[in-house]
Design a protein around this motif. Structure first.
Motif: not given
Length: 87
Positions: A60-65, A69-87
């Motif tokens: 997934y990707y994150e873009c911030t304007l 400064k008229k700049e876009i910051y671009f980040d790329a992420y990899k999802k490693w895990e998705n789990k449910v934690i009961k609280v």
């Protein structure tokens, strides 16, 4: 840059990044039609968007304007895990 122009630019950036980082065995060509916005917001002159593609690569990707400064910051992420934690 208005918010709509920002979103279109983000989709272009994500498609370009995905195509440049695909494994040669993937044999895919990502276009902006294969990029979707998960979430976005605009606050004053700044915008942010979280995006993904139709590939099942867990990225997934994150873009911030930074409107000042008229700049876009671009980040790329990899999802490693998705789990449910009961609280």
């Amino acid at each position: 840059m208005n918010h709509s122009e920002f979103i279109n630019k983000c989709k272009e950036l994500v498609a370009e990044y995905a195509n440049n980082h695909l494994d040669v065995t993937d044999k895919a060509n990502i276009t902006t039609d294969n990029v979707f916005v998960v979430w976005s917001c605009k606050t004053l002159q700044n915008s942010k968007a979280l995006l993904s593609t139709t590939l099942s690569d867990g990225m997934y990707y994150e873009c911030t304007l930074n409107g000042d400064k008229k700049e876009i910051y671009f980040d790329a992420y990899k999802k490693w895990e998705n789990k449910v934690i009961k609280v």
